[in-house]
Motif scaffolding. Structure first.
Motif, PDB file in Angstrom:
ATOM      1  N   PRO A 134       0.834  -1.198   0.000  1.00 53.89           N
ATOM      2  CA  PRO A 134       0.000   0.000   0.000  1.00 53.89           C
ATOM      3  C   PRO A 134       0.878   1.260   0.000  1.00 53.89           C
ATOM      4  N   ALA A 135       0.459   2.250  -0.783  1.00 57.41           N
ATOM      5  CA  ALA A 135       1.270   3.459  -0.954  1.00 57.41           C
ATOM      6  C   ALA A 135       1.664   4.046   0.395  1.00 57.41           C
ATOM      7  N   GLY A 136       2.966   4.301   0.545  1.00 55.81           N
ATOM      8  CA  GLY A 136       3.479   4.939   1.755  1.00 55.81           C
ATOM      9  C   GLY A 136       3.690   4.008   2.933  1.00 55.81           C
ATOM     10  N   LYS A 137       3.369   2.724   2.775  1.00 57.54           N
ATOM     11  CA  LYS A 137       3.404   1.794   3.922  1.00 57.54           C
ATOM     12  C   LYS A 137       4.635   0.887   3.961  1.00 57.54           C
ATOM     13  N   ALA A 138       5.493   0.955   2.961  1.00 55.85           N
ATOM     14  CA  ALA A 138       6.632   0.021   2.932  1.00 55.85           C
ATOM     15  C   ALA A 138       7.537   0.234   4.142  1.00 55.85           C
ATOM     16  N   LEU A 139       8.103  -0.849   4.629  1.00 59.94           N
ATOM     17  CA  LEU A 139       9.079  -0.793   5.729  1.00 59.94           C
ATOM     18  C   LEU A 139      10.440  -0.467   5.134  1.00 59.94           C
ATOM     19  N   ARG A 140      11.096   0.518   5.690  1.00 59.34           N
ATOM     20  CA  ARG A 140      12.411   0.905   5.172  1.00 59.34           C
ATOM     21  C   ARG A 140      13.483   0.676   6.225  1.00 59.34           C
ATOM     22  N   ARG A 141      14.727   0.733   5.753  1.00 64.46           N
ATOM     23  CA  ARG A 141      15.857   0.609   6.691  1.00 64.46           C
ATOM     24  C   ARG A 141      16.036   1.893   7.496  1.00 64.46           C
ATOM     25  N   SER A 142      15.487   2.973   7.010  1.00 67.43           N
ATOM     26  CA  SER A 142      15.829   4.296   7.539  1.00 67.43           C
ATOM     27  C   SER A 142      14.923   4.790   8.659  1.00 67.43           C
ATOM     28  N   GLY A 143      14.004   3.947   9.136  1.00 67.85           N
ATOM     29  CA  GLY A 143      12.997   4.466  10.063  1.00 67.85           C
ATOM     30  C   GLY A 143      13.249   4.220  11.544  1.00 67.85           C
ATOM     31  N   ALA A 144      14.385   3.591  11.894  1.00 65.28           N
ATOM     32  CA  ALA A 144      14.621   3.263  13.311  1.00 65.28           C
ATOM     33  C   ALA A 144      14.783   4.527  14.150  1.00 65.28           C
ATOM     34  N   LYS A 145      14.220   4.493  15.365  1.00 64.88           N
ATOM     35  CA  LYS A 145      14.284   5.663  16.262  1.00 64.88           C
ATOM     36  C   LYS A 145      14.914   5.246  17.594  1.00 64.88           C
ATOM     37  N   ALA A 146      15.686   6.165  18.190  1.00 65.59           N
ATOM     38  CA  ALA A 146      16.242   5.900  19.524  1.00 65.59           C
ATOM     39  C   ALA A 146      15.105   5.511  20.459  1.00 65.59           C
ATOM     40  N   GLY A 147      15.323   4.466  21.233  1.00 69.86           N
ATOM     41  CA  GLY A 147      14.281   3.969  22.138  1.00 69.86           C
ATOM     42  C   GLY A 147      13.529   2.769  21.586  1.00 69.86           C
ATOM     43  N   ASP A 148      13.602   2.535  20.265  1.00 70.18           N
ATOM     44  CA  ASP A 148      12.969   1.338  19.686  1.00 70.18           C
ATOM     45  C   ASP A 148      13.569   0.077  20.289  1.00 70.18           C
ATOM     46  N   ASP A 149      12.742  -0.941  20.391  1.00 70.60           N
ATOM     47  CA  ASP A 149      13.260  -2.285  20.639  1.00 70.60           C
ATOM     48  C   ASP A 149      13.766  -2.868  19.317  1.00 70.60           C
ATOM     49  N   ILE A 200       3.391  -1.597  12.482  1.00 69.22           N
ATOM     50  CA  ILE A 200       3.972  -1.746  13.824  1.00 69.22           C
ATOM     51  C   ILE A 200       5.438  -1.311  13.854  1.00 69.22           C
ATOM     52  N   ALA A 201       6.215  -1.814  12.881  1.00 72.41           N
ATOM     53  CA  ALA A 201       7.670  -1.592  12.923  1.00 72.41           C
ATOM     54  C   ALA A 201       8.047  -0.216  12.368  1.00 72.41           C
ATOM     55  N   HIS A 202       9.142   0.325  12.858  1.00 72.59           N
ATOM     56  CA  HIS A 202       9.709   1.569  12.321  1.00 72.59           C
ATOM     57  C   HIS A 202      10.684   1.280  11.193  1.00 72.59           C
ATOM     58  N   SER A 203      11.336   0.115  11.241  1.00 74.17           N
ATOM     59  CA  SER A 203      12.324  -0.234  10.211  1.00 74.17           C
ATOM     60  C   SER A 203      12.445  -1.749  10.159  1.00 74.17           C
ATOM     61  N   ALA A 204      12.939  -2.255   9.034  1.00 75.32           N
ATOM     62  CA  ALA A 204      13.134  -3.705   8.904  1.00 75.32           C
ATOM     63  C   ALA A 204      14.179  -4.002   7.841  1.00 75.32           C
ATOM     64  N   ILE A 205      14.788  -5.182   7.974  1.00 77.29           N
ATOM     65  CA  ILE A 205      15.740  -5.679   6.978  1.00 77.29           C
ATOM     66  C   ILE A 205      15.717  -7.199   7.072  1.00 77.29           C
ATOM     67  N   ASP A 206      16.056  -7.876   5.997  1.00 76.78           N
ATOM     68  CA  ASP A 206      16.195  -9.334   6.129  1.00 76.78           C
ATOM     69  C   ASP A 206      17.672  -9.656   6.347  1.00 76.78           C
ATOM     70  N   ILE A 207      17.915 -10.702   7.123  1.00 70.85           N
ATOM     71  CA  ILE A 207      19.286 -11.033   7.517  1.00 70.85           C
ATOM     72  C   ILE A 207      19.869 -11.995   6.491  1.00 70.85           C
ATOM     73  N   SER A 208      20.563 -11.430   5.505  1.00 73.08           N
ATOM     74  CA  SER A 208      21.186 -12.275   4.487  1.00 73.08           C
ATOM     75  C   SER A 208      22.703 -12.308   4.654  1.00 73.08           C
ATOM     76  N   ASP A 209      23.259 -11.259   5.268  1.00 76.89           N
ATOM     77  CA  ASP A 209      24.722 -11.176   5.400  1.00 76.89           C
ATOM     78  C   ASP A 209      25.208 -11.333   6.838  1.00 76.89           C
ATOM     79  N   GLY A 210      24.305 -11.609   7.757  1.00 78.61           N
ATOM     80  CA  GLY A 210      24.681 -11.695   9.167  1.00 78.61           C
ATOM     81  C   GLY A 210      24.013 -10.575   9.951  1.00 78.61           C
ATOM     82  N   LEU A 211      23.673 -10.858  11.199  1.00 78.20           N
ATOM     83  CA  LEU A 211      22.932  -9.899  12.023  1.00 78.20           C
ATOM     84  C   LEU A 211      23.635  -8.558  12.121  1.00 78.20           C
ATOM     85  N   LEU A 212      24.928  -8.563  12.462  1.00 77.69           N
ATOM     86  CA  LEU A 212      25.602  -7.282  12.700  1.00 77.69           C
ATOM     87  C   LEU A 212      25.714  -6.471  11.417  1.00 77.69           C
TER      88      LEU A 212
END
Ligand code: ADP
Ligand code: MG
Length: 315
Positions: A134-149, A200-212
């Protein structure tokens, strides 16, 4: 068998969700009103990403799975794929198995194969996946905020342990071997999770290269830092594997295709309910802060020293 027979026999199936599929110079797709098109390409190269003698059915699955995982991380619903194949020869048994593995996963997710390219050359498997969000709803890498879990799905390090087992650098006991090899050969893209996390989430990524490495992309894109609790990270119980190998596989091992996401602490109840609904473990492993770096704490409160794409050693 000609190139066109090969395409017709192994890669042409009904494509109910398109205007025009395989067989013309281009496919024709219609995106639903109010949706954005999410597009991603991932390539698997024989000898680099997989052993050339890998079971072709599992390879067909994985070729599509790694692409579905990218759309999952965006919160998009996969709809269409193209498949570019470079093959050393037209081995019919191999093609039969490869396409069966590919289409089994495609059908599970309602994805239509709408085109591609087929050439002779070194074994190389490349999918472009397209989906809707849906327009505007995609999860991006850039949305993480201080205080997020910071959360992850599933168990980390399984695929890397499986690979190390196949490379004979470790020997996994039977109990651990099965889930590790399954994770390596048949990753399960977390599409339903990605969709559910859109609001729900502020940011997301899939782990293809390792968590860190992958969490590092979120932190960099978002301009934030993080602290992780190593003990909280879900990992396999492999008693016979030494600590440093396990640590390396969990923090820096690739190919897990789980999702790592950040969300406000106030949403943790919804995330726990989601884990139950999806029957997929979701684990809080740390939190986002206003710093620049990612710190990994041991159970004793010490700090694991981390290099750019992996950890270094205990401090
Ligand atoms: P062109 O020469 O116009 O590029 P091709 O001969 O490469 O067309 O392909 C013929 C048709 O078969 C096209 O619709 C193309 O998208 C499709 N196609 C080719 N290879 C594959 C494949 N591996 N999987 C699915 N469709 C394919
Ligand atoms: Mg072509």
């Amino acid at each position: 068998m000609s190139e066109f027979d090969l395409i017709k026999r192994y890669f042409t199936r009904s494509t109910p969700n398109v205007i025009l599929g395989v067989g013309d110079d281009a496919a024709l797709l219609r995106i639903a009103d109010g949706m954005e098109l999410a597009v991603s390409t991932d390539m698997l190269v024989g000898g680099t990403h997989f052993f050339p003698d890998t079971d072709p059915y599992l390879l067909g699955h994985k070729t599509l799975a790694v692409n579905l995982s990218d759309l999952a991380a965006m919160g998009a619903v996969p709809r269409w794929a193209t498949l570019a194949l470079s093959l050393p020869n037209a081995n019919e048994d191999w093609l039969q198995q490869f396409s069966a593995g590919f289409f089994a996963l495609a059908e599970e997710h309602g994805v239509d194969l709408v085109g591609g390219d087929t050439t002779r050359g070194p074994l190389n498997l490349c999918v472009t996946i397209m989906g809707e969000v849906p327009a505007g709803k995609a999860l991006r890498r850039s949305g993480a905020k201080a205080g997020d879990d910071i959360w992850v799905s599933g168990t980390l390090g399984l695929a890397a342990l499986g690979l190390a087992h196949l490379q004979k650098t470790i020997k996994l006991h039977e109990d651990a071997r099965l889930p590790c090899l399954a994770a390596l050969h048949q990753p399960q893209p977390r599409v339903a999770l990605g969709v559910a996390l859109r609001d729900i989430a502020h940011s997301a990524i899939d782990i293809s290269d390792g968590l860190l490495a992958d969490l590092g992309h979120i932190l960099e894109s978002s301009g934030v830092g993080a602290e992780l609790q190593f003990a909280a990270i879900p990992k396999v119980k492999a008693h016979d594997i030494d600590e440093s190998t396990l640590r390396h596989c969990v923090l820096a091992g690739g190919d897990d295709y789980e999702l790592c996401f950040t969300a406000p602490a106030a949403r943790s109840g919804e995330i726990e309910a989601l884990a139950l609904r999806l029957q997929l473990p979701l684990t809080r492993i740390g939190s986002v802060n206003a710093g620049k770096d990612c710190t990994v704490r041991t159970a004793e409160g010490g700090v694991l020293k981390i290099k750019e794409s992996g950890y270094d050693h205990f401090e």
